[in-house]
Write a protein that holds these residues in place. Sequence first.
Motif, short mmCIF file in Angstrom:
data_model
loop_
_atom_site.label_atom_id
_atom_site.label_comp_id
_atom_site.label_asym_id
_atom_site.label_seq_id
_atom_site.Cartn_x
_atom_site.Cartn_y
_atom_site.Cartn_z
N ALA A 128 0.80 -1.23 0.00
CA ALA A 128 0.00 0.00 0.00
C ALA A 128 0.83 1.27 0.00
O ALA A 128 0.42 2.28 -0.58
N THR A 129 1.99 1.29 0.64
CA THR A 129 2.77 2.53 0.68
C THR A 129 3.30 2.91 -0.69
O THR A 129 3.73 4.05 -0.89
N LEU A 130 3.28 1.99 -1.65
CA LEU A 130 3.74 2.30 -3.00
C LEU A 130 2.63 2.88 -3.87
O LEU A 130 2.89 3.28 -5.01
N MET A 131 1.41 2.93 -3.35
CA MET A 131 0.31 3.49 -4.10
C MET A 131 0.37 5.01 -4.07
O MET A 131 0.69 5.60 -3.04
N PRO A 132 0.01 5.68 -5.17
CA PRO A 132 -0.17 7.14 -5.12
C PRO A 132 -1.30 7.47 -4.15
O PRO A 132 -2.34 6.79 -4.13
N GLU A 133 -1.13 8.52 -3.36
CA GLU A 133 -2.15 8.88 -2.38
C GLU A 133 -3.49 9.16 -3.03
O GLU A 133 -4.54 8.76 -2.52
N GLY A 134 -3.46 9.83 -4.19
CA GLY A 134 -4.71 10.13 -4.88
C GLY A 134 -5.45 8.88 -5.31
O GLY A 134 -6.69 8.83 -5.29
N PHE A 135 -4.70 7.85 -5.72
CA PHE A 135 -5.33 6.58 -6.12
C PHE A 135 -6.01 5.94 -4.92
O PHE A 135 -7.14 5.45 -5.01
N TRP A 136 -5.31 5.91 -3.77
CA TRP A 136 -5.88 5.33 -2.55
C TRP A 136 -7.19 6.04 -2.19
O TRP A 136 -8.20 5.40 -1.89
N ASN A 137 -7.17 7.37 -2.23
CA ASN A 137 -8.38 8.13 -1.89
C ASN A 137 -9.51 7.83 -2.86
O ASN A 137 -10.67 7.69 -2.46
N GLN A 138 -9.18 7.74 -4.14
CA GLN A 138 -10.18 7.43 -5.15
C GLN A 138 -10.77 6.04 -4.92
O GLN A 138 -11.99 5.82 -5.05
N LEU A 139 -9.90 5.08 -4.55
CA LEU A 139 -10.36 3.72 -4.30
C LEU A 139 -11.33 3.68 -3.12
O LEU A 139 -12.38 3.01 -3.17
N LEU A 140 -11.00 4.39 -2.05
CA LEU A 140 -11.91 4.44 -0.91
C LEU A 140 -13.26 5.02 -1.31
O LEU A 140 -14.32 4.56 -0.85
N GLY A 141 -13.23 6.03 -2.16
CA GLY A 141 -14.48 6.63 -2.61
C GLY A 141 -15.33 5.69 -3.45
O GLY A 141 -16.55 5.82 -3.48
N ARG A 142 -14.67 4.74 -4.12
CA ARG A 142 -15.39 3.78 -4.96
C ARG A 142 -15.95 2.61 -4.17
O ARG A 142 -16.75 1.84 -4.68
#
Length: 417
Positions: A128-142
């Motif tokens: 998870a730490t290798l994920m872009p922060e924006g991608f993580w946030n977008q994933l949570l929103g989905r």
Amino acid sequence: MLEQLPLSPKQVRSIAQATSRINIWSGAIRSGKTIASLIAFLLAVVNAPSTGLIVVVGRSLQTIERNVLDPLQTIELFGPVARQVHHTRGATTAVILGRTVHLIGASDARAEGRLRGLTACLAYVDEATLMPEGFWNQLLGRLSVPGARLLATTNPDGPAHWLRRRFIQRAGELDLRSWHFTLDDNPSLAPEYVASLKAEYVGLWYKRFIDGAWVQAEGAVYDMFDPGRHVIDVLPQIARWTCVGVDYGTVNPLSALLIGHGTDGRLYAASEYRHDSRAARQQLTDAQYSARMRDWLARLDAHPEWVFVDPSAASFSTQLWQDGLTGVTPAVNDVLDGIRSVSVALGSGLLSIHRSCTGLIEELPGYAWDDAAAERGEDKPLKLNDHSCDALRYALHSTAHDWRGLIRPEEAHGAAA
């Protein structure tokens, strides 16, 4: 049922408790966190809502296959479940326990677009730490289906990393649970294997990958470098010339380091060719550099098996090939992994440096982490006086598979701790 499996109490507890919206397993390598998270994921697939997609996210499709699908299909612990995991290598979907699972690589910020329009009921995130922060946030929103969950694993990073700062440390405020694992939390590992792992990591990497600590990269990158320990005046007999690592420069210095395996089972940075155009007040062409490098190797009567060149210097690689130098290939340029390989070789005492490698010896003590980047949660070395350091990184990381087995745990454990 879980108590009947060969799991540690911490693994069992984390699997049973992974019912929050966000569930994060963090800690040391080989500490059992991934196995626990995969079992929790399989249980979550069985109980996932019938609406919404199931997604597995990783740095790339290849890392998803290696870190998630391959273990599910091959580890004996999963037993009959392995026969219900179907995937064709390279495909972007898999079928797990009868459910279609979508595989998403997220190597940079552009990956965020792959989530647009998606509605998910379950997500598993590898590294998870290798994920872009924006991608993580977008994933949570989905993850908008009632009862949707996210399960994630990660090795620790710096203490300012967004995942720790914005999520793990705020577990009390969020619908989030996290579990921290150290290497000693996995009782199934043989003591000899644990000793070998502890020998392979030093300094920053030991704290993160063995102790599972979120510690900052600060100060000298190679704080284990000791001229009194690592610099030698006389080379032993060299059994084979493994490679040359080349950091290319025209205005900046070009540095080339010759690496050999001694008959004593150790690695040696045996010689350095370096041209600093500023100091010499003379810029050289690719053809001139090639001629000087080939002359340097001829004088040493060295025939390296590989020549690993700065990947950005494609024209120079072509010149070397045209001039008859064999084994020329782009170096593996994963900076942090490469730094870790050099740290392992130095910290374990496996690598010695001949005194003639003056550029490298001068650069190593001053090669430092970027404090400003660390405050942003990033691990980055300063791009300053790093040409021979880069050449060493290219050489050692590109051949790490060839020399890691030479490390002797009984000699290296003290350095690693």
